[in-house]
Motif scaffolding. Sequence first.
Motif, mmCIF file in Angstrom:
data_model
loop_
_atom_site.group_PDB
_atom_site.id
_atom_site.type_symbol
_atom_site.label_atom_id
_atom_site.label_comp_id
_atom_site.label_asym_id
_atom_site.label_seq_id
_atom_site.Cartn_x
_atom_site.Cartn_y
_atom_site.Cartn_z
ATOM 1 N N ASP A 202 0.849 -1.184 0.000
ATOM 2 C CA ASP A 202 0.000 0.000 0.000
ATOM 3 C C ASP A 202 0.888 1.239 0.000
ATOM 4 O OD1 ASP A 202 -2.202 1.639 0.114
ATOM 5 O OD2 ASP A 202 -2.365 1.528 2.298
ATOM 6 N N GLY A 203 0.686 2.106 -0.949
ATOM 7 C CA GLY A 203 1.503 3.307 -1.008
ATOM 8 C C GLY A 203 1.748 3.723 -2.443
ATOM 9 N N VAL A 204 2.674 4.626 -2.624
ATOM 10 C CA VAL A 204 2.963 5.142 -3.960
ATOM 11 C C VAL A 204 3.669 4.084 -4.805
ATOM 12 C CG1 VAL A 204 3.112 7.508 -3.143
ATOM 13 C CG2 VAL A 204 5.180 6.123 -3.231
ATOM 14 N N ILE A 205 3.528 4.214 -6.106
ATOM 15 C CA ILE A 205 4.188 3.290 -7.031
ATOM 16 C C ILE A 205 5.701 3.357 -6.841
ATOM 17 C CG2 ILE A 205 4.631 2.800 -9.467
ATOM 18 C CD1 ILE A 205 1.820 3.854 -10.057
ATOM 19 N N GLY A 206 6.311 2.198 -6.744
ATOM 20 C CA GLY A 206 7.763 2.136 -6.593
ATOM 21 C C GLY A 206 8.234 2.100 -5.158
ATOM 22 N N MET A 207 7.319 2.232 -4.206
ATOM 23 C CA MET A 207 7.696 2.191 -2.798
ATOM 24 C C MET A 207 8.236 0.810 -2.432
ATOM 25 S SD MET A 207 5.320 3.017 0.539
ATOM 26 C CE MET A 207 4.541 1.402 0.558
ATOM 27 N N ILE A 208 9.238 0.765 -1.572
ATOM 28 C CA ILE A 208 9.784 -0.510 -1.119
ATOM 29 C C ILE A 208 8.700 -1.261 -0.354
ATOM 30 C CG2 ILE A 208 11.515 -1.613 0.347
ATOM 31 C CD1 ILE A 208 13.315 0.814 -0.184
ATOM 32 N N PRO A 209 8.414 -2.509 -0.717
ATOM 33 C CA PRO A 209 7.332 -3.257 -0.039
ATOM 34 C C PRO A 209 7.695 -3.614 1.394
ATOM 35 C CG PRO A 209 8.525 -4.680 -1.562
ATOM 36 C CD PRO A 209 9.045 -3.289 -1.797
ATOM 37 N N ASN A 210 6.656 -3.853 2.215
ATOM 38 C CA ASN A 210 6.877 -4.250 3.606
ATOM 39 C C ASN A 210 7.433 -5.660 3.717
ATOM 40 O OD1 ASN A 210 5.943 -1.845 4.705
ATOM 41 N ND2 ASN A 210 3.813 -2.534 4.733
ATOM 42 N N TRP A 211 7.189 -6.465 2.705
ATOM 43 C CA TRP A 211 7.681 -7.837 2.720
ATOM 44 C C TRP A 211 7.834 -8.361 1.300
ATOM 45 C CZ3 TRP A 211 4.686 -11.531 0.344
ATOM 46 C CH2 TRP A 211 3.341 -11.203 0.099
ATOM 47 N N GLU A 212 8.718 -9.339 1.159
ATOM 48 C CA GLU A 212 8.873 -10.075 -0.085
ATOM 49 C C GLU A 212 9.058 -11.545 0.265
ATOM 50 O OE1 GLU A 212 10.855 -7.711 -3.639
ATOM 51 O OE2 GLU A 212 12.182 -7.694 -1.891
ATOM 52 N N PHE A 213 8.644 -12.423 -0.620
ATOM 53 C CA PHE A 213 8.767 -13.853 -0.370
ATOM 54 C C PHE A 213 9.244 -14.536 -1.640
ATOM 55 C CE2 PHE A 213 6.392 -17.915 1.154
ATOM 56 C CZ PHE A 213 7.542 -18.368 1.778
ATOM 57 N N ALA A 214 10.435 -15.096 -1.586
ATOM 58 C CA ALA A 214 10.995 -15.868 -2.700
ATOM 59 C C ALA A 214 10.708 -17.328 -2.395
ATOM 60 C CB ALA A 214 12.502 -15.617 -2.819
ATOM 61 N N HIS A 215 9.792 -17.951 -3.165
ATOM 62 C CA HIS A 215 9.328 -19.251 -2.684
ATOM 63 C C HIS A 215 8.815 -20.166 -3.793
ATOM 64 C CE1 HIS A 215 4.785 -18.304 -2.599
ATOM 65 N NE2 HIS A 215 5.348 -17.197 -3.039
ATOM 66 N N LYS A 216 8.488 -21.387 -3.364
ATOM 67 C CA LYS A 216 7.923 -22.400 -4.248
ATOM 68 C C LYS A 216 6.876 -23.185 -3.474
ATOM 69 C CE LYS A 216 7.470 -24.800 -8.010
ATOM 70 N NZ LYS A 216 6.021 -24.867 -7.688
ATOM 71 N N THR A 217 5.775 -23.493 -4.154
ATOM 72 C CA THR A 217 4.717 -24.297 -3.553
ATOM 73 C C THR A 217 4.700 -25.699 -4.176
ATOM 74 O OG1 THR A 217 3.103 -23.543 -5.183
ATOM 75 C CG2 THR A 217 3.284 -22.263 -3.151
ATOM 76 N N GLY A 218 3.970 -26.582 -3.537
ATOM 77 C CA GLY A 218 3.770 -27.920 -4.078
ATOM 78 C C GLY A 218 2.426 -28.451 -3.634
ATOM 79 N N TYR A 219 1.712 -29.113 -4.551
ATOM 80 C CA TYR A 219 0.394 -29.636 -4.186
ATOM 81 C C TYR A 219 0.048 -30.876 -4.993
ATOM 82 C CZ TYR A 219 -4.646 -30.295 -4.109
ATOM 83 O OH TYR A 219 -5.889 -30.856 -3.995
#
Length: 272
Positions: A202-219
């Motif tokens: 939430d915020g202006v375009i280009g703002m550093i995000p509060n979190w990031e997740f580098a991940h993989k799922t499996g199902y």
Amino acid sequence: MLKQNEQALRKLISSGNGTYGVSIYHFEIKESFEYQSNELFYSASIIKVPIMAAVFAHAMKGKCSLSDKVRVKEEEIVPGDGIIKHLTSSIEWTVQDLIVLMIIESDNTATNILIDLVGQDQINSYMKEWGFNQSHLHHKLQIKAAREPGKMNVVTAHEMNEFLKKIVAGSVVSLNSCKKMIHIMKQQKMNDLLPSLLPEADGVIGMIPNWEFAHKTGYVPGIEHNVGLFYLPGQTYAVSVLSNNVPNRAESRRIMGEIGKLLYQVSCESKT
């Protein structure tokens, strides 16, 4: 942080009817949380993370280039996740394209082509080098004829998390390769597990995000996994959550979502 919240984590994980294996590591304070983390689970698409690294290793040794082009044959297309099966067979993909599709779209056809490119035995050899002693690639995906009776692709939460720690340290293949792998995993399209309860940017375009997740799922039915690297305000976690015998997807999504939410809240509270 993890030690202070160990009881809450154990209560949350044990609140389900399925079987769970969990490994969490906090990089900044070097704390770990383990819950049945050495138990073997059918890997589903989690095995695609070490396959990705094996392709980078193959390229580093000069046995292929990430820019090499591959045309998918009609007989190589398999069912399940992915987009290649829906597209014309005349398209040429680079090896890099196939890696991205394997991770962010969980494309099974791309995965099998990359397994053939590197070789199943060679992938397992790399995995041994990287500390996978119990986890193993036994077969390609969505091809029953390729499976030996009783042998399935398996992983443990602990070994997956130790591998993620090596990627963060830049010690898998090369520093540049690790940066590229993390970047690819950050583009993951399936975000309904560990990050599902985190606030949207939430915020202006280009703002550093509060979190990031580098991940993989499996199902697959009864099994749901999510492994990856959580980048939270001032804190970083390697998180691997595997499950089996889950009665419904709502349970695994609730438990994994709550784990992600807990880690996020602890991170935010530590800043105040």
